[in-house]
Design a protein around this motif. Structure first.
Motif, short mmCIF file in Angstrom:
data_model
loop_
_atom_site.label_atom_id
_atom_site.label_comp_id
_atom_site.label_asym_id
_atom_site.label_seq_id
_atom_site.Cartn_x
_atom_site.Cartn_y
_atom_site.Cartn_z
N ARG A 5 0.79 -1.23 0.00
CA ARG A 5 0.00 0.00 0.00
C ARG A 5 0.82 1.29 0.00
O ARG A 5 0.53 2.20 -0.74
N VAL A 6 1.86 1.40 0.85
CA VAL A 6 2.65 2.63 0.94
C VAL A 6 4.12 2.27 1.09
O VAL A 6 4.47 1.38 1.87
N VAL A 18 7.21 9.44 0.18
CA VAL A 18 6.13 8.54 0.60
C VAL A 18 5.24 8.31 -0.62
O VAL A 18 4.66 9.26 -1.17
N THR A 19 5.13 7.06 -1.05
CA THR A 19 4.40 6.73 -2.27
C THR A 19 3.25 5.80 -1.95
O THR A 19 3.45 4.71 -1.39
N MET A 20 2.03 6.23 -2.28
CA MET A 20 0.88 5.33 -2.21
C MET A 20 0.97 4.38 -3.40
O MET A 20 1.06 4.83 -4.54
N THR A 21 0.98 3.08 -3.15
CA THR A 21 1.34 2.11 -4.18
C THR A 21 0.16 1.26 -4.66
O THR A 21 0.35 0.17 -5.19
N ASN A 27 -4.99 4.52 -6.29
CA ASN A 27 -4.62 4.76 -4.89
C ASN A 27 -5.82 5.11 -4.01
O ASN A 27 -5.73 5.91 -3.07
N MET A 33 -4.73 0.76 3.23
CA MET A 33 -4.07 1.99 2.78
C MET A 33 -4.07 3.04 3.89
O MET A 33 -3.06 3.71 4.15
N LEU A 37 -0.73 4.62 5.65
CA LEU A 37 -0.43 6.05 5.67
C LEU A 37 -0.19 6.54 7.09
O LEU A 37 0.74 7.32 7.35
N SER A 40 3.17 5.31 8.23
CA SER A 40 4.26 6.04 7.57
C SER A 40 4.48 7.39 8.23
O SER A 40 5.63 7.80 8.47
N CYS A 63 -4.56 10.22 -5.59
CA CYS A 63 -5.46 9.41 -4.75
C CYS A 63 -6.89 9.75 -5.13
O CYS A 63 -7.29 10.92 -5.06
#
Length: 248
Positions: A5-6, A18-21, A27, A33, A37, A40, A63
Protein backbone atom coordinates in the motif's frame (compact mmCIF):
# COMPACT_ATOMS: atom_id res chain seq x y z
CA UNK A 1 -3.58 -5.35 -5.72
CA UNK A 2 -0.49 -4.22 -3.84
CA UNK A 3 -0.58 -5.51 -0.26
CA UNK A 4 2.11 -3.07 0.85
CA UNK A 5 0.00 0.00 0.00
CA UNK A 6 2.65 2.63 0.94
CA UNK A 7 6.42 2.79 0.50
CA UNK A 8 8.80 5.14 2.32
CA UNK A 9 12.27 5.96 1.02
CA UNK A 10 14.67 8.37 2.74
CA UNK A 11 17.67 9.62 0.79
CA UNK A 12 21.03 10.87 2.03
CA UNK A 13 19.79 14.49 2.05
CA UNK A 14 17.00 13.63 4.48
CA UNK A 15 14.20 13.85 1.91
CA UNK A 16 11.57 11.17 2.49
CA UNK A 17 9.44 10.08 -0.46
CA UNK A 18 6.13 8.54 0.60
CA UNK A 19 4.40 6.73 -2.27
CA UNK A 20 0.88 5.33 -2.21
CA UNK A 21 1.34 2.11 -4.18
CA UNK A 22 -2.21 1.04 -5.01
CA UNK A 23 -1.81 2.52 -8.46
CA UNK A 24 -4.06 0.06 -10.28
CA UNK A 25 -6.93 1.36 -8.13
CA UNK A 26 -5.89 5.02 -8.48
CA UNK A 27 -4.62 4.76 -4.89
CA UNK A 28 -8.15 4.67 -3.51
CA UNK A 29 -8.26 4.56 0.28
CA UNK A 30 -9.18 1.18 1.72
CA UNK A 31 -8.52 0.03 5.28
CA UNK A 32 -4.96 -1.21 4.67
CA UNK A 33 -4.07 1.99 2.78
CA UNK A 34 -5.29 4.16 5.64
CA UNK A 35 -3.36 2.07 8.18
CA UNK A 36 -0.22 2.26 6.04
CA UNK A 37 -0.43 6.05 5.67
CA UNK A 38 -0.83 6.48 9.42
CA UNK A 39 2.11 4.16 10.09
CA UNK A 40 4.26 6.04 7.57
CA UNK A 41 3.53 9.40 9.18
CA UNK A 42 4.34 7.97 12.62
CA UNK A 43 7.59 6.48 11.31
CA UNK A 44 8.72 9.80 9.83
CA UNK A 45 7.72 11.72 12.95
CA UNK A 46 10.17 9.61 14.96
CA UNK A 47 13.02 9.78 12.44
CA UNK A 48 15.34 12.71 13.19
CA UNK A 49 17.08 12.30 9.81
CA UNK A 50 14.04 13.54 7.92
CA UNK A 51 14.15 17.17 6.76
CA UNK A 52 11.35 17.23 4.18
CA UNK A 53 8.72 14.87 2.76
CA UNK A 54 7.34 14.36 -0.74
CA UNK A 55 3.94 12.64 -0.80
CA UNK A 56 2.85 11.09 -4.10
CA UNK A 57 0.76 8.39 -5.72
CA UNK A 58 2.07 5.59 -7.91
CA UNK A 59 0.53 5.19 -11.35
CA UNK A 60 -1.85 7.64 -12.97
CA UNK A 61 -3.38 9.30 -9.90
CA UNK A 62 -2.44 10.85 -6.59
CA UNK A 63 -5.46 9.41 -4.75
CA UNK A 64 -9.02 8.94 -5.97
CA UNK A 65 -10.48 9.16 -2.46
CA UNK A 66 -12.27 6.59 -0.36
CA UNK A 67 -12.75 3.11 -1.82
CA UNK A 68 -16.50 3.20 -1.29
CA UNK A 69 -17.03 -0.37 -2.51
CA UNK A 70 -14.51 -1.67 0.04
CA UNK A 71 -16.17 0.11 2.95
CA UNK A 72 -19.71 -0.82 1.89
CA UNK A 73 -18.61 -4.46 2.01
CA UNK A 74 -17.13 -3.97 5.50
CA UNK A 75 -19.35 -1.35 7.21
CA UNK A 76 -17.81 -1.98 10.64
CA UNK A 77 -14.59 -0.48 9.30
CA UNK A 78 -16.36 2.85 8.77
CA UNK A 79 -17.25 3.01 12.47
CA UNK A 80 -13.62 2.24 13.34
CA UNK A 81 -12.45 5.20 11.25
CA UNK A 82 -14.65 7.59 13.22
CA UNK A 83 -13.28 6.61 16.64
CA UNK A 84 -10.86 8.95 18.44
CA UNK A 85 -8.22 7.40 20.65
CA UNK A 86 -8.04 8.74 24.23
CA UNK A 87 -6.29 12.11 24.26
CA UNK A 88 -6.37 12.38 20.44
CA UNK A 89 -8.11 15.33 18.75
CA UNK A 90 -8.59 13.55 15.41
CA UNK A 91 -10.21 10.25 14.52
CA UNK A 92 -8.42 7.74 12.28
CA UNK A 93 -9.93 9.08 9.06
CA UNK A 94 -8.97 12.64 9.97
CA UNK A 95 -5.45 11.64 10.92
CA UNK A 96 -4.81 10.42 7.36
CA UNK A 97 -4.70 14.12 6.47
CA UNK A 98 -3.98 15.80 9.80
CA UNK A 99 -0.87 13.74 10.61
CA UNK A 100 0.95 15.31 7.64
CA UNK A 101 0.03 18.73 8.99
CA UNK A 102 1.40 17.72 12.41
CA UNK A 103 4.63 16.30 11.03
CA UNK A 104 7.39 18.66 12.24
CA UNK A 105 9.02 18.95 8.80
CA UNK A 106 7.58 20.37 5.56
CA UNK A 107 5.42 18.05 3.45
CA UNK A 108 4.97 18.57 -0.30
CA UNK A 109 2.17 16.78 -2.17
CA UNK A 110 2.93 15.97 -5.83
CA UNK A 111 -0.46 15.62 -7.55
CA UNK A 112 -1.20 13.94 -10.86
CA UNK A 113 -4.38 12.41 -12.25
CA UNK A 114 -7.32 12.15 -9.89
CA UNK A 115 -7.23 13.82 -6.49
CA UNK A 116 -10.76 13.40 -5.18
CA UNK A 117 -12.48 13.54 -1.80
CA UNK A 118 -10.22 12.05 0.84
CA UNK A 119 -7.32 12.26 -1.61
CA UNK A 120 -7.70 16.03 -1.83
CA UNK A 121 -7.96 16.25 1.94
CA UNK A 122 -4.67 14.35 2.24
CA UNK A 123 -3.10 16.85 -0.17
CA UNK A 124 -4.52 19.72 1.88
CA UNK A 125 -2.75 18.27 4.92
CA UNK A 126 0.55 18.96 3.16
CA UNK A 127 2.28 22.31 3.52
CA UNK A 128 2.73 22.77 -0.23
CA UNK A 129 0.79 21.27 -3.15
CA UNK A 130 2.26 20.87 -6.64
CA UNK A 131 -0.11 19.62 -9.35
CA UNK A 132 -0.04 18.91 -13.05
CA UNK A 133 -2.12 21.40 -15.07
CA UNK A 134 -4.36 18.53 -16.22
CA UNK A 135 -4.74 16.94 -12.77
CA UNK A 136 -8.35 16.60 -11.59
CA UNK A 137 -9.23 17.79 -8.08
CA UNK A 138 -12.57 17.71 -6.30
CA UNK A 139 -14.17 17.87 -2.86
CA UNK A 140 -16.42 15.08 -4.09
CA UNK A 141 -18.22 13.88 -0.94
CA UNK A 142 -21.51 15.58 -1.83
CA UNK A 143 -21.92 13.13 -4.71
CA UNK A 144 -22.21 10.37 -2.10
CA UNK A 145 -24.55 12.39 0.12
CA UNK A 146 -21.76 13.09 2.61
CA UNK A 147 -19.70 15.98 3.96
CA UNK A 148 -15.89 16.08 3.78
CA UNK A 149 -14.72 14.84 7.17
CA UNK A 150 -11.02 14.03 6.89
CA UNK A 151 -9.65 17.16 8.52
CA UNK A 152 -10.79 19.67 5.92
CA UNK A 153 -11.90 22.21 8.54
CA UNK A 154 -8.30 22.45 9.72
CA UNK A 155 -6.75 22.84 6.27
CA UNK A 156 -8.84 24.48 3.59
CA UNK A 157 -9.49 27.65 5.59
CA UNK A 158 -5.77 28.41 5.36
CA UNK A 159 -5.66 28.25 1.56
CA UNK A 160 -8.98 29.57 0.18
CA UNK A 161 -11.81 31.82 1.31
CA UNK A 162 -14.92 30.35 2.88
CA UNK A 163 -17.00 31.20 -0.19
CA UNK A 164 -14.70 29.16 -2.45
CA UNK A 165 -14.62 26.29 0.05
CA UNK A 166 -18.41 26.25 0.23
CA UNK A 167 -18.90 26.37 -3.54
CA UNK A 168 -16.47 23.51 -4.14
CA UNK A 169 -18.08 21.46 -1.36
CA UNK A 170 -21.70 22.19 -2.33
CA UNK A 171 -21.13 21.29 -5.99
CA UNK A 172 -18.40 18.62 -5.92
CA UNK A 173 -17.08 20.32 -9.06
CA UNK A 174 -13.96 18.83 -10.63
CA UNK A 175 -11.17 21.36 -11.15
CA UNK A 176 -8.14 21.06 -13.37
CA UNK A 177 -4.77 21.70 -11.79
CA UNK A 178 -4.66 25.05 -13.56
CA UNK A 179 -8.08 26.03 -12.18
CA UNK A 180 -7.04 24.90 -8.70
CA UNK A 181 -3.96 27.11 -8.95
CA UNK A 182 -6.12 30.11 -9.90
CA UNK A 183 -8.23 29.48 -6.78
CA UNK A 184 -5.08 29.02 -4.61
CA UNK A 185 -6.16 25.48 -3.73
CA UNK A 186 -2.70 24.36 -4.88
CA UNK A 187 0.62 26.16 -4.73
CA UNK A 188 2.15 25.40 -8.15
CA UNK A 189 0.87 23.96 -11.44
CA UNK A 190 3.75 22.38 -13.38
CA UNK A 191 4.17 19.70 -16.03
CA UNK A 192 6.20 17.38 -13.79
CA UNK A 193 4.92 17.75 -10.20
CA UNK A 194 7.11 14.99 -8.78
CA UNK A 195 10.36 16.41 -10.16
CA UNK A 196 9.40 19.89 -8.98
CA UNK A 197 8.46 18.59 -5.53
CA UNK A 198 11.75 16.71 -5.22
CA UNK A 199 13.76 19.79 -6.20
CA UNK A 200 11.86 21.93 -3.71
CA UNK A 201 12.20 19.32 -0.96
CA UNK A 202 15.96 19.13 -1.48
CA UNK A 203 16.19 22.92 -1.40
CA UNK A 204 14.35 22.93 1.94
CA UNK A 205 16.47 20.03 3.22
CA UNK A 206 19.61 22.10 2.57
CA UNK A 207 18.47 24.77 5.04
CA UNK A 208 19.13 24.68 8.81
CA UNK A 209 16.72 21.98 10.01
CA UNK A 210 15.92 23.52 13.40
CA UNK A 211 14.96 26.80 11.74
CA UNK A 212 12.74 25.03 9.20
CA UNK A 213 10.99 23.01 11.90
CA UNK A 214 10.51 26.14 14.00
CA UNK A 215 9.05 28.00 11.01
CA UNK A 216 6.53 25.22 10.34
CA UNK A 217 5.52 25.17 13.99
CA UNK A 218 5.19 28.97 14.01
CA UNK A 219 2.81 29.08 11.07
CA UNK A 220 0.87 25.97 12.11
CA UNK A 221 0.20 27.24 15.61
CA UNK A 222 0.09 31.02 15.18
CA UNK A 223 -1.51 31.53 11.75
CA UNK A 224 -4.99 31.98 13.19
CA UNK A 225 -3.96 32.87 16.75
CA UNK A 226 -4.59 36.21 18.40
CA UNK A 227 -1.80 38.82 18.05
CA UNK A 228 -0.46 38.30 21.57
CA UNK A 229 -0.07 34.56 21.04
CA UNK A 230 1.47 34.86 17.60
CA UNK A 231 3.95 37.57 18.52
CA UNK A 232 4.97 35.75 21.70
CA UNK A 233 5.60 32.56 19.75
CA UNK A 234 7.85 34.42 17.29
CA UNK A 235 9.91 35.65 20.23
CA UNK A 236 10.08 32.31 22.02
CA UNK A 237 11.10 30.34 18.94
CA UNK A 238 13.69 32.94 17.97
CA UNK A 239 15.22 32.88 21.43
CA UNK A 240 15.60 29.12 21.24
CA UNK A 241 17.28 29.35 17.84
CA UNK A 242 19.62 32.13 19.00
CA UNK A 243 20.69 30.06 22.00
CA UNK A 244 21.41 27.19 19.64
CA UNK A 245 23.50 29.45 17.38
CA UNK A 246 25.47 30.82 20.32
CA UNK A 247 26.27 27.33 21.58
CA UNK A 248 27.90 26.23 18.34
Amino acid sequence: MDDKRVSVDIDSAGVATVTMTRGTQHNALDGPMIAALLASAEQLHRDSRVRAVVLRGDGESFCAGLDVKHFLQTPDNIDDLLVRAPGEVANLAQRVSYDWHRLPVPVIAAITGNCFGGGLQIALGADIRVAAPDARLSIMEVQWGLVPDMGITQSISKVVGIDVAKELTFTGRILSGSEAKDLHLITHAVDDPYAYAQQLAHDIASRPPKAVRAAKRLFNEAWTADPATGLAMETDLQRDLLVDLESR
